[in-house]
Design a protein around this motif. Structure first.
Motif, PDB file in Angstrom:
ATOM      1  N   SER A  80       0.780  -1.441   0.203  1.00 27.17           N
ATOM      2  CA  SER A  80      -0.089   0.108   0.172  1.00 27.17           C
ATOM      3  C   SER A  80       0.883   1.053  -0.168  1.00 27.17           C
ATOM      4  N   ALA A  81       0.363   2.472  -0.255  1.00 31.29           N
ATOM      5  CA  ALA A  81       1.082   3.518  -0.397  1.00 31.29           C
ATOM      6  C   ALA A  81       1.476   4.132   0.993  1.00 31.29           C
ATOM      7  N   PRO A  82       2.806   4.562   1.138  1.00 29.11           N
ATOM      8  CA  PRO A  82       2.908   5.215   2.468  1.00 29.11           C
ATOM      9  C   PRO A  82       2.386   6.586   2.506  1.00 29.11           C
ATOM     10  N   PRO A  83       2.480   7.327   3.569  1.00 31.88           N
ATOM     11  CA  PRO A  83       1.969   8.568   3.728  1.00 31.88           C
ATOM     12  C   PRO A  83       2.624   9.601   2.771  1.00 31.88           C
ATOM     13  N   GLY A  84       1.978  10.373   1.925  1.00 29.16           N
ATOM     14  CA  GLY A  84       2.683  11.474   1.096  1.00 29.16           C
ATOM     15  C   GLY A  84       3.233  10.966  -0.120  1.00 29.16           C
ATOM     16  N   GLY A  94       4.344   7.733 -27.862  1.00 28.18           N
ATOM     17  CA  GLY A  94       3.267   7.508 -28.401  1.00 28.18           C
ATOM     18  C   GLY A  94       2.199   7.412 -27.364  1.00 28.18           C
ATOM     19  N   LEU A  95       2.431   7.615 -26.035  1.00 30.51           N
ATOM     20  CA  LEU A  95       1.155   7.675 -25.037  1.00 30.51           C
ATOM     21  C   LEU A  95       1.265   9.164 -24.352  1.00 30.51           C
ATOM     22  N   SER A  96       0.147   9.594 -23.894  1.00 28.30           N
ATOM     23  CA  SER A  96       0.113  10.944 -23.149  1.00 28.30           C
ATOM     24  C   SER A  96      -0.631  10.571 -21.833  1.00 28.30           C
ATOM     25  N   GLY A  97      -0.074  10.955 -20.508  1.00 30.69           N
ATOM     26  CA  GLY A  97      -0.688  10.697 -19.327  1.00 30.69           C
ATOM     27  C   GLY A  97      -0.229  11.550 -18.177  1.00 30.69           C
ATOM     28  N   PRO A  98      -0.733  11.829 -17.204  1.00 22.50           N
ATOM     29  CA  PRO A  98      -0.308  12.711 -15.977  1.00 22.50           C
ATOM     30  C   PRO A  98       1.035  12.290 -15.669  1.00 22.50           C
ATOM     31  N   ALA A  99       1.761  13.645 -15.591  1.00 20.57           N
ATOM     32  CA  ALA A  99       3.324  13.573 -15.206  1.00 20.57           C
ATOM     33  C   ALA A  99       3.365  12.926 -13.799  1.00 20.57           C
ATOM     34  N   LYS A 100       2.500  13.218 -12.853  1.00 20.31           N
ATOM     35  CA  LYS A 100       2.482  12.761 -11.428  1.00 20.31           C
ATOM     36  C   LYS A 100       0.982  12.356 -10.902  1.00 20.31           C
ATOM     37  N   LEU A 101       1.078  11.548 -10.102  1.00 20.81           N
ATOM     38  CA  LEU A 101      -0.065  11.187  -9.276  1.00 20.81           C
ATOM     39  C   LEU A 101       0.237  11.123  -7.618  1.00 20.81           C
ATOM     40  N   SER A 102      -0.692  11.629  -6.902  1.00 20.17           N
ATOM     41  CA  SER A 102      -0.482  11.462  -5.482  1.00 20.17           C
ATOM     42  C   SER A 102      -1.485  10.602  -4.927  1.00 20.17           C
ATOM     43  N   ALA A 103      -1.018   9.764  -3.958  1.00 16.56           N
ATOM     44  CA  ALA A 103      -1.540   8.515  -3.355  1.00 16.56           C
ATOM     45  C   ALA A 103      -2.006   8.847  -1.748  1.00 16.56           C
ATOM     46  N   GLY A 104      -3.073   8.705  -1.213  1.00 17.88           N
ATOM     47  CA  GLY A 104      -3.116   8.949   0.089  1.00 17.88           C
ATOM     48  C   GLY A 104      -2.591   7.494   1.051  1.00 17.88           C
ATOM     49  N   SER A 105      -2.476   7.884   1.970  1.00 14.58           N
ATOM     50  CA  SER A 105      -1.760   6.778   3.134  1.00 14.58           C
ATOM     51  C   SER A 105      -2.763   5.890   2.991  1.00 14.58           C
ATOM     52  N   GLY A 106      -1.972   4.404   2.696  1.00  9.89           N
ATOM     53  CA  GLY A 106      -2.745   3.300   2.932  1.00  9.89           C
ATOM     54  C   GLY A 106      -3.549   3.037   1.349  1.00  9.89           C
ATOM     55  N   GLU A 107      -3.586   3.951   0.398  1.00 14.32           N
ATOM     56  CA  GLU A 107      -4.135   3.627  -0.719  1.00 14.32           C
ATOM     57  C   GLU A 107      -3.468   2.647  -1.527  1.00 14.32           C
ATOM     58  N   ARG A 108      -4.319   1.895  -2.189  1.00 12.29           N
ATOM     59  CA  ARG A 108      -3.723   0.622  -3.005  1.00 12.29           C
ATOM     60  C   ARG A 108      -3.806   0.885  -4.496  1.00 12.29           C
ATOM     61  N   VAL A 109      -4.859   1.510  -4.880  1.00  6.36           N
ATOM     62  CA  VAL A 109      -5.397   1.533  -6.143  1.00  6.36           C
ATOM     63  C   VAL A 109      -5.296   3.091  -6.828  1.00  6.36           C
ATOM     64  N   LEU A 110      -4.693   3.583  -7.760  1.00 10.77           N
ATOM     65  CA  LEU A 110      -4.840   4.817  -8.378  1.00 10.77           C
ATOM     66  C   LEU A 110      -5.210   4.751  -9.751  1.00 10.77           C
ATOM     67  N   ASP A 111      -6.511   5.462 -10.217  1.00 10.35           N
ATOM     68  CA  ASP A 111      -6.712   5.396 -11.588  1.00 10.35           C
ATOM     69  C   ASP A 111      -5.789   6.453 -12.496  1.00 10.35           C
ATOM     70  N   LEU A 112      -5.375   5.738 -13.686  1.00 11.77           N
ATOM     71  CA  LEU A 112      -4.454   6.434 -14.531  1.00 11.77           C
ATOM     72  C   LEU A 112      -4.834   6.386 -15.977  1.00 11.77           C
ATOM     73  N   PRO A 113      -5.385   7.558 -16.290  1.00 11.20           N
ATOM     74  CA  PRO A 113      -5.789   7.830 -17.796  1.00 11.20           C
ATOM     75  C   PRO A 113      -4.639   7.889 -18.463  1.00 11.20           C
ATOM     76  N   LEU A 114      -4.635   7.253 -19.651  1.00 16.58           N
ATOM     77  CA  LEU A 114      -3.594   7.296 -20.790  1.00 16.58           C
ATOM     78  C   LEU A 114      -4.329   7.513 -22.168  1.00 16.58           C
ATOM     79  N   GLU A 115      -3.794   8.154 -23.060  1.00 13.24           N
ATOM     80  CA  GLU A 115      -4.124   8.726 -24.265  1.00 13.24           C
ATOM     81  C   GLU A 115      -3.079   8.268 -25.385  1.00 13.24           C
TER      82      GLU A 115
END
Length: 429
Positions: A80-84, A94-115
């Motif tokens: 799981s994700a540590p704090p911060g 060939g792909l475009s997506g977010p440069a970074k994603l932040s995760a909350g403490s204990g979060e296990r899954v992040l949505d990642l949009p890719l074009e």
């Protein structure tokens, strides 16, 4: 792992305390070491309290994405994700997506949009994770491998979603398979005469034999040759609305090829750049469509200037019967397009030619922008000159009998398919 600004400030504070304690220091200097011992203890406690298991990332999502489509992937963080924690990505071209994603403490899954932007198979590369230690003295920055790739394919959603099938069947047959007068010249069947039918549709010989009035039903003739000619030289690499021109052309070409397949026509493919590249003789559309899709998915992005003179002359020698030729290409000005216009005129004498010219919305916006400075004025004049040259070339093509579709990328596929259906219904193609 690297030190943070907080640790540097703590070291400066320890240094200041050392200076303050300097007048009171005894002979062994143990008093002067106290701030540094305290800082070292805090650092040790920080590291001891911040030890985490190594993070592992897994990416869940489709193996293939259509060009221009945005797909949502799921990034699993194990355990799981540590704090911060923040994940920084390095995407391939060939792909475009977010440069970074932040995760909350204990979060296990992040949505990642890719074009998907450019066709091909693209490895997803590295992900750098970043999270602070418990006291904020250190940043942990491990690198993780996603260990997979995503393939960008030509967009055939109008085909897979049934939009093309519905348009073709509605255009050719209507909802009840009715064949209105004048829809075609190909014989379909005989039926009982109905009051109101045109006398021109009565089959008098068969009516005499059967001793009852019989009318002929016709439908649009099938088995025409549709040739898709694709220029993939450097001018077609220009990006418009997030995709290179060649990819907009490929998406529209595949949609039209499927419309021809449903309509019972034969489809062929011709590609060229500085020289002729590939040729697929016309075949029934449903048989050749998988080959077309595979060939166009692998079509290269060329940096060489196209040679339309050689390409169109070669194409003309390969066409044995009258065909509908759909040409996707581009031009810069009236001078460089002179030979292309001449050869298109020659080709249109024996075949029905549709020339696709993609309009650039950015150029049109530049030509219309308010003039607030000399630089903007120069840009506006240049854009207006480009648009004027395009109009001149398009008018000349029209005078030579070439049908030109001068459309924006988002209008290309529906306009081209509807044009094909209109020509087929009028039996021009």
């Amino acid at each position: 792992m690297r030190p943070t600004r907080r640790l540097l400030w703590a070291a400066l504070i320890a240094l200041g305390l050392t200076g303050l304690l300097l007048p009171f220091a005894a002979g062994d200097g143990s008093l002067l070491a106290m701030p540094w011992i305290a800082l070292g203890s805090l650092m040790a406690l920080d590291l001891a309290g911040s030890v985490h298991r190594r993070r592992r990332l897994e990416l869940e999502g489709p193996d293939a994405v259509f060009a221009g489509q945005t797909a949502v992937f799921r990034l699993h963080i194990l355990p799981s994700a540590p704090p911060g924690m923040v994940a920084h990505f390095d995407w391939p071209d060939g792909l475009s997506g977010p440069a970074k994603l932040s995760a909350g403490s204990g979060e296990r899954v992040l949505d990642l949009p890719l074009e998907g932007r450019i066709r091909g198979a693209w490895p997803l590369g590295h992900v750098w994770l970043n999270w602070p230690s418990r006291f904020g003295f250190f940043d942990f920055i491990p690198r993780s491998e996603l260990g997979r790739s995503v393939t960008i394919l030509p967009d055939i959603r109008p085909v897979t979603q049934g939009q093309i099938d519905l348009a073709v069947r509605t255009s050719m047959h209507g909802q009840k398979e009715s064949f209105a007068e004048g829809e075609g010249s190909e014989f379909h069947q005989l039926r009982e005469y109905v009051p109101g039918d045109s006398l021109r549709r009565v089959d008098w010989k068969r009516s005499a034999r059967q001793r009852r009035m019989l009318s002929k039903e016709t439908r649009a003739e099938r088995n025409h040759n549709i040739i898709i000619a694709l220029d993939h030289g450097y001018l077609m690499r220009e990006v418009i609305d997030g995709l290179p021109k060649i990819d907009h052309a490929i998406n529209a070409a595949l949609a039209t090829a499927w419309a021809a397949a449903v309509g019972g026509d034969r489809v062929g493919l011709y590609t060229y750049h500085a020289r002729p590249h590939s040729w697929m003789p016309p075949e029934p559309g449903r048989q050749i469509f998988p080959k077309l899709r595979r060939a166009l998915a692998e079509l290269s992005y060329e940096s060489a200037e196209s040679n339309p003179t050689l390409a169109l002359a070669t194409l003309q020698t390969r066409l044995r019967r009258r065909s509908l030729v759909i040409i996707f290409s581009d031009f810069v000005d009236t001078t460089t397009s002179e030979l292309m216009v001449e050869h298109l005129g020659r080709l249109s004498r024996d075949h029905l030619v549709i020339f696709i010219a993609l309009r650039d919305p950015a150029t049109e916006d530049q030509a219309r922008q308010p003039v607030a400075s000399l630089d903007i004025a120069a840009e506006s004049v240049s854009a207006s000159d480009i648009l004027r040259d395009r109009r001149i070339v398009i008018e000349r093509l029209g005078q030579l009998g070439v049908m030109v579709l001068d459309v924006r990328p988002d209008q290309l596929t529906p306009r081209l398919v509807s044009t094909y259906l209109d020509l087929k219904a009028r039996e021009v193609a």
